[in-house]
Design an enzyme around this catalytic site. Structure first.
Site, short mmCIF file in Angstrom:
data_model
loop_
_atom_site.label_atom_id
_atom_site.label_comp_id
_atom_site.label_asym_id
_atom_site.label_seq_id
_atom_site.Cartn_x
_atom_site.Cartn_y
_atom_site.Cartn_z
CB SER A 124 2.50 50.10 26.59
OG SER A 124 1.69 49.01 26.91
CE1 TYR A 148 7.39 48.40 29.18
CE2 TYR A 148 5.10 47.67 29.39
CZ TYR A 148 6.16 48.13 28.62
OH TYR A 148 5.96 48.34 27.28
CE LYS A 152 7.24 51.52 27.40
NZ LYS A 152 8.34 51.91 26.51
P1 NAD Z 1 12.68 44.57 22.50
O1 NAD Z 1 13.18 44.21 23.85
O2 NAD Z 1 12.66 43.53 21.46
O3 NAD Z 1 13.48 45.83 21.93
C1 NAD Z 1 14.03 46.82 22.77
C2 NAD Z 1 15.48 47.02 22.35
O4 NAD Z 1 16.05 48.03 23.16
C3 NAD Z 1 16.33 45.76 22.52
O5 NAD Z 1 17.04 45.52 21.31
C4 NAD Z 1 17.29 46.11 23.66
O6 NAD Z 1 18.55 45.51 23.48
C5 NAD Z 1 17.35 47.62 23.56
N1 NAD Z 1 17.65 48.34 24.80
C6 NAD Z 1 17.05 48.24 26.00
N2 NAD Z 1 17.59 49.13 26.86
C7 NAD Z 1 18.54 49.82 26.18
C8 NAD Z 1 19.43 50.86 26.51
N3 NAD Z 1 19.48 51.39 27.73
N4 NAD Z 1 20.28 51.32 25.54
C9 NAD Z 1 20.27 50.78 24.30
N5 NAD Z 1 19.44 49.80 23.92
C10 NAD Z 1 18.58 49.32 24.86
O7 NAD Z 1 11.22 45.19 22.72
P2 NAD Z 1 10.09 45.53 21.64
O8 NAD Z 1 9.00 44.56 21.79
O9 NAD Z 1 10.69 45.75 20.33
O10 NAD Z 1 9.57 46.91 22.25
C11 NAD Z 1 10.08 48.15 21.81
C12 NAD Z 1 9.44 49.26 22.63
O11 NAD Z 1 8.03 49.17 22.50
C13 NAD Z 1 9.75 49.17 24.11
O12 NAD Z 1 9.91 50.48 24.62
C14 NAD Z 1 8.49 48.54 24.67
O13 NAD Z 1 8.27 48.92 26.01
C15 NAD Z 1 7.42 49.12 23.77
N6 NAD Z 1 6.22 48.29 23.72
C16 NAD Z 1 6.31 46.97 23.34
C17 NAD Z 1 5.17 46.18 23.32
C18 NAD Z 1 5.24 44.72 22.93
O14 NAD Z 1 4.29 44.00 23.18
N7 NAD Z 1 6.31 44.25 22.31
C19 NAD Z 1 3.92 46.73 23.65
C20 NAD Z 1 3.86 48.07 24.01
C21 NAD Z 1 5.02 48.84 24.04
#
Ligand code: NAD
Ligand code: UDP
Length: 335
Positions: A124, A148, A152
């Site tokens: 991120s 958080y 990362k």
């Molecule tokens: P999200 O919460 O919609 O998706 C994450 C998924 O991982 C969910 O379906 C959740 O059920 C699953 N999950 C969490 N812990 C788990 C585990 N231990 N075992 C199995 N499944 C697990 O989030 P997103 O927005 O799709 O983000 C995806 C990735 O991108 C994350 O790592 C997040 O930190 C990163 N990210 C997101 C953003 C954003 O703004 N959405 C920005 C930067 C980075």
């Protein structure tokens, strides 16, 4: 080629699965549904007309990962699974460190055991903290302000150490800026539980009248209209960035980090006004205090991804606003 997508039922994961399937990759998902719903698996299949293999389970648990690697011939992994709410991570740091770090360590150990050494990791822009200059390039100093973000940064370090120890790994670290928008079909999108923390989901709930008005966190920043500036990127562009990263790690070994953003900075008011214009809805708002920990401006230099991944974001802020609203409307009708 068969790709294991951890967290593939979530917001970015589900859109990436659609792009993978559209590009003829086979997709295996593991997700524990802690922040997503099982219906999304069928929705991915509906959009693409292709099957995905879904395992419900926790990426922290090596048993299920071993079972997957034994049963499926996984060529590469995209690791989305993790918790992502900044505020919650401040309140529950141990939960964040446990889930985000543990899941990554278990995954990497099992990958190593099965000699699958290609991984794309979701990082991120939060790892840049408050940048001194703009746009942000990948070599900027790294600094985090919440657990958080620190997870990362720690995972990026783990991946760097892993590559140092074994040059057979191929690792792409993707630093996302602000993903918003939804699939054009309106079938999948972002669906946060409760009151959203992020700007676009909040605007959408004001547009659908689930929330009364938007609180704009400060209009006294040193920006053109005083409100905070971010690099919003359409989730489909982001998903396509993952395809390019998979292509890259399939071709060559190494470790590298790429910003995925558009390179454009838009203010809160830009987003509100564009949303109103394209969707013909009103977004009442009031200006409130700055949110603690917020920075004024953040946008990416996208040159490295352009040059090395042959990727650029194509969709506009208008597309992002239209698709986010379209998804919300369709979902309300479905209920
Ligand atoms: P999200 O919460 O919609 O998706 C994450 C998924 O991982 C969910 O379906 C959740 O059920 C699953 N999950 C969490 N812990 C788990 C585990 N231990 N075992 C199995 N499944 C697990 O989030 P997103 O927005 O799709 O983000 C995806 C990735 O991108 C994350 O790592 C997040 O930190 C990163 N990210 C997101 C953003 C954003 O703004 N959405 C920005 C930067 C980075
Ligand atoms: N923001 C806002 N009201 C909200 C949510 C966010 O004014 O209800 C502002 C926030 O201060 C920032 C921008 O919108 O300037 C983007 O915030 P978001 O939480 O979506 O992303 P992040 O700050 O994590 O980049």
């Amino acid at each position: 080629m068969k790709i294991l997508v951890t967290g593939g039922v979530g917001y970015i994961g589900s859109h990436t699965c659609c792009e993978l399937l559209a590009n003829n990759y086979e997709v295996v998902i593991i997700d524990n549904l802690s922040n997503s719903s099982i219906d999304v698996v069928a929705k991915i299949e509906k959009i693409t007309g292709k099957k995905v293999t879904f395992y419900e389970g926790d990426v922290c648990k090596k048993e299920i990962l071993s079972k997957i690697f034994k049963q499926e011939k996984i060529d590469a992994v995209i690791h989305f699974a993790g918790y992502k709410a900044v505020g919650e991570s401040v309140e529950k740091p141990l939960m964040y460190y446990r889930n985000n770090i543990d899941s990554t360590l278990s995954l990497l150990e099992v990958m190593k055991e099965y000699n699958c050494k290609k991984i794309v990791f979701s990082s991120s822009a939060t790892v840049y903290g408050n940048p001194e200059t703009l746009p942000i390039t990948e070599d900027f100093p790294l600094h985090t302000t919440n657990p958080y973000g620190t997870t990362k940064l720690m995972i990026e370090q783990i991946l760097a150490d892993l590559y140092k120890a074994d040059n057979n790994w191929s690792i792409a670290i993707l630093r996302y800026f602000n993903p918003i928008g939804a699939h054009k079909s309106g079938i999948i999108g972002e669906n946060p539980n409760g009151i959203p923390n992020n700007l676009m989901p909040y605007i959408v709930k004001v547009a659908t009248k689930e929330l009364k008005e938007l609180n704009i966190f400060g209009n006294d920043y040193n920006t053109k209209d005083g409100t905070g500036i971010r690099d919003y990127i359409h989730v489909i562009d982001l998903a396509q960035g993952h395809i390019k990263a998979i292509e890259k790690i399939t071709k060559e070994k190494g470790i590298d980090t790429y910003n995925l953003g558009t390179g454009n900075g838009y203010s809160v008011l830009d987003l509100v006004n564009t949303f109103k214009m394209v969707n013909h809805v009103d977004i009442p708002y009031k200006i409130v205090e700055r949110r603690k920990g917020d920075i004024a401006i953040c946008y990416a230099s996208t040159k490295k991804a352009e040059k090395l991944l042959n990727w650029t974001a194509k969709l506009t802020l208008e597309d992002m606003c239209r698709d986010s609203y379209n998804y919300a409307i369709k979902n309300r009708k479905d209920k």
